[in-house]
Scaffold this active site. Sequence first.
Site, short mmCIF file in Angstrom:
data_model
loop_
_atom_site.label_atom_id
_atom_site.label_comp_id
_atom_site.label_asym_id
_atom_site.label_seq_id
_atom_site.Cartn_x
_atom_site.Cartn_y
_atom_site.Cartn_z
N ASP A 64 0.85 -1.19 0.00
CA ASP A 64 0.00 0.00 0.00
C ASP A 64 0.89 1.24 0.00
O ASP A 64 1.66 1.48 0.94
CB ASP A 64 -0.91 -0.01 1.23
CG ASP A 64 -1.82 1.20 1.26
OD1 ASP A 64 -2.74 1.28 0.43
OD2 ASP A 64 -1.60 2.09 2.10
N THR A 97 -3.09 5.78 -4.41
CA THR A 97 -1.98 6.58 -3.89
C THR A 97 -0.69 6.32 -4.68
O THR A 97 0.03 7.27 -5.03
CB THR A 97 -1.74 6.28 -2.41
OG1 THR A 97 -1.59 4.86 -2.22
CG2 THR A 97 -2.90 6.75 -1.56
N THR A 98 -0.39 5.06 -4.94
CA THR A 98 0.82 4.73 -5.69
C THR A 98 0.75 5.30 -7.10
O THR A 98 1.74 5.83 -7.62
CB THR A 98 1.03 3.22 -5.74
OG1 THR A 98 1.03 2.69 -4.41
CG2 THR A 98 2.35 2.87 -6.40
N ASP A 389 -8.94 0.50 1.73
CA ASP A 389 -8.99 0.90 0.32
C ASP A 389 -10.30 0.49 -0.34
O ASP A 389 -10.95 1.29 -1.02
CB ASP A 389 -7.81 0.28 -0.44
CG ASP A 389 -6.48 0.92 -0.07
OD1 ASP A 389 -6.49 1.99 0.56
OD2 ASP A 389 -5.43 0.34 -0.40
#
Length: 539
Positions: A64, A97-98, A389
């Site tokens: 994550d 997010t990544t 998530d």
Amino acid sequence: MAGYGNQPLIIVDPSKQRTTGKDALSMNIASAKAVASIVKTTLGPKGMDKMLVNIMGDITLTNDGATILDEMDIEHPTAKMIVEIAKTQEKMAGDGTTSAVVMAGALLDKAQKLIETGVHPTVLVKGYAMATEKALSVLNDYAITVDKNDNEMLEKIANTSITGKASEMAGDHLAKICVDAIYAIEYEGQVNVDDDIVIAKEVGGTIHDTKLINGISIRKEALHNEMPRRIENAKIALIDAEITFSQTSTNSKLQVDSADQLASFKEQEKANFRVMIQKIIDTGANAVFCSKKMDDYALHFFKEANMYATRRVKDEDMNVLSHSTGAALIRNINEITSDDLGFAELIEQEDEHEEKTYIKGFKDARTMTILIKGGSEHVTDNIERVFDDALHVVKAVYEDGKIVPGGGASEIEVAQALRNYASSIEGREQLAIIAFAEAIEELPRVIAENCGFDVIDTLINLRAKHNTVKNAGLDIDTGDVVDMLERGIVDPLRVKTQAIKSASESAILVLRVDDMLRAREQSMMDVAPEHNPHNYDMA
């Protein structure tokens, strides 16, 4: 620099470290790219995990992006800005997010190459802003409207988020829990995941034993075996203070003339304590949850009043109980009133030997608990991040009703539209728009690389197939380009649009910096031994 009378003119504090021009820009871009490279290998369903070990030796295994960046001790200011992207993406969309960080790194990498050829950063800033606006417009047109009551589609959304996070073996089960939880807490088309869904973890069993509980579950039990294990129409008092009989300390100064006087004083203390306990009972409360110590003297009175009572409840559980039942957190027991009580239809300890209490049925809240089961703490911690998530992406689709095909399909669609748009723009901004398109294609490029496929062949196939099949994306198992909608691989529109916004804004911020002033770290000045606090006589 010379000043009046040939005296040096000092403008900048010499203790500051100053970097200007292309050196400052190159340094900032390099730090942002370094952060992106750290999380790049975690992107996609087959991304790798990172092992994070803190100073206490605690281990976190995760892919994550938000967790990885949050746990890293980053020093460089520009790198910290990139970390803020992940936090913003997590807050606004709950996932991606990544993707946002990798895209930001790609935007800056493309910008650096253009700057080296003579393109001014201001031109890039303008071009990136134009490309962002166009990309968001393309995504909105490309999005597919779905019915928020389409249970099957929402489960596909959750499953896409879960895939690649070490829980695929129970993906369908976890996805169903996510959707059921969202439906349970929905109110007038809005979903409050952070407040209305409680995540509880228990080591033991398997991931398939994870379940959704209607209400709140806390790992506490009634403190006396004669207290009721089931209370209907519960009136709940939440005490955020010690409920103890404080006897006179042996160090306290108390002037008495006889033993009878001391005994009388102690009896008065007990009487005052009984009055305090009676204040709680007189409110009409039939259940007491205390976050701190509660002694046996208090338990006696609560038992006699046929009340449920427990102590040392975690602060997070107290806050959840307050939010759900409407009870106020009482820090001064002498001021408690019936208006401070909360309500629940039922408090129940199902098994007399089970250290677990369920609180169900609230007036104004729809609180649900997801009880995560797993073979170890590492497993349950990872599943908690999976739920964080997945719940947020289902929430996004439920509220917005918009999805886009996954597997890189939306990125290829935007990139091709930007290249067509760039051909209509005069000036060097055209170069910035093309660079933006290439940066967006970095996402399917990295996904293919993490899957072990040939990156160039994959991109060529994606572009070619996309001309005839708008939903064409990458099959991560075979490397083929297939229709993502038919495979049920879809993403929330909100995640994609927010990632583009966050990445673009951060890249523009970095490109606008041409002068960097940084204070040097200074150690504390030396002091004489007699002034060192370690040498003080503390007796």
